[in-house]
Design an enzyme around this catalytic site. Structure first.
Site, PDB file in Angstrom:
ATOM      1  N   ARG A  64       0.816  -1.220   0.000  1.00 47.98           N
ATOM      2  CA  ARG A  64       0.000   0.000   0.000  1.00 47.98           C
ATOM      3  C   ARG A  64       0.845   1.264   0.000  1.00 47.98           C
ATOM      4  O   ARG A  64       0.387   2.328  -0.409  1.00 47.98           O
ATOM      5  CB  ARG A  64      -1.006  -0.035   1.152  1.00 47.98           C
ATOM      6  CG  ARG A  64      -2.113  -1.070   0.907  1.00 47.98           C
ATOM      7  CD  ARG A  64      -3.076  -1.170   2.065  1.00 47.98           C
ATOM      8  NE  ARG A  64      -2.475  -1.699   3.266  1.00 47.98           N
ATOM      9  CZ  ARG A  64      -2.409  -2.984   3.586  1.00 47.98           C
ATOM     10  NH1 ARG A  64      -2.925  -3.890   2.789  1.00 47.98           N
ATOM     11  NH2 ARG A  64      -1.851  -3.372   4.704  1.00 47.98           N
ATOM     12  N   GLU A 101       5.422 -11.145  14.090  1.00 48.07           N
ATOM     13  CA  GLU A 101       4.891 -11.739  15.314  1.00 48.07           C
ATOM     14  C   GLU A 101       5.107 -13.255  15.324  1.00 48.07           C
ATOM     15  O   GLU A 101       5.457 -13.834  16.346  1.00 48.07           O
ATOM     16  CB  GLU A 101       3.400 -11.412  15.432  1.00 48.07           C
ATOM     17  CG  GLU A 101       2.818 -11.749  16.778  1.00 48.07           C
ATOM     18  CD  GLU A 101       1.385 -11.278  16.915  1.00 48.07           C
ATOM     19  OE1 GLU A 101       0.767 -11.625  17.935  1.00 48.07           O
ATOM     20  OE2 GLU A 101       0.885 -10.584  16.012  1.00 48.07           O
TER      21      GLU A 101
END
Length: 181
Positions: A64, A101
């Site tokens: 993006r 993560e």
């Protein structure tokens, strides 16, 4: 009545609960891009911030960051370079791995994308854990560039990324945040 661009932009970011997994509040910027007025207000926030700064190139972070970064580069009359996910660039690259993560990822930049001494503006849509933006900044520095600022539309301060970016000595600008939301 004068338009408050920060509130205007923030109010047009859609929150999608439990996506991509339960418990995540996904901040979707696509409504900003779909509406011509919102998109113009958003781009103008960045253009007005950087129009008087000495920037040589805008680097957009996959994916993006490409949308916003290329438009900002065009408006500032500067070049644009993509910071891509591993394996997407066809020429010689430099790579930087970073932790997610659950696992790790790698971003790459063409080895000739940034020239030594160039002043680079890094753009992405959102700052979460900060790993991608920090990795992109390391790539710019590997090639001898100077990151004048990292910028994004949204900061999610609870995830700690904005703090980590600033601890790396990278100035950070975000249009709005979703602290406590």
């Amino acid at each position: 009545m004068l338009l408050d661009p920060i509130s205007y932009i923030r109010d047009r970011i859609r929150t999608v609960p439990d996506w991509p997994q339960p418990g995540v509040q996904f901040r979707d910027i696509t409504p900003l891009l779909q509406d011509p007025k919102s998109f113009r207000v958003l781009v103008d926030c960045f253009v007005h911030r950087y129009m008087d700064q000495q920037i040589d190139v805008v680097a957009g972070v996959d994916a993006r960051g490409f949308i916003l970064g290329s438009v900002i580069a065009y408006e500032l009359n500067r070049g644009f370079v993509p910071v891509r996910k591993k394996g997407k660039l066809p020429f010689h690259t430099v790579a930087e791995e970073y932790e997610l993560e659950y696992g790790s990822a790698t971003v790459e930049l063409h080895s000739d994308a940034i020239q030594p001494g160039q002043r680079v503006l890094l753009i992405d849509d959102l700052v979460a854990t900060g790993g991608t933006m920090i990795a992109a900044a390391k790539l710019v520095r590997k090639l001898g560039g100077e990151v004048i600022e990292a910028a994004a539309i949204v900061d999610l301060p609870e995830l700690g990324g904005s703090k980590l970016i600033q601890q790396q000595g990278i100035p950070l600008f975000t249009v709005c945040d979703f602290a406590g939301h």
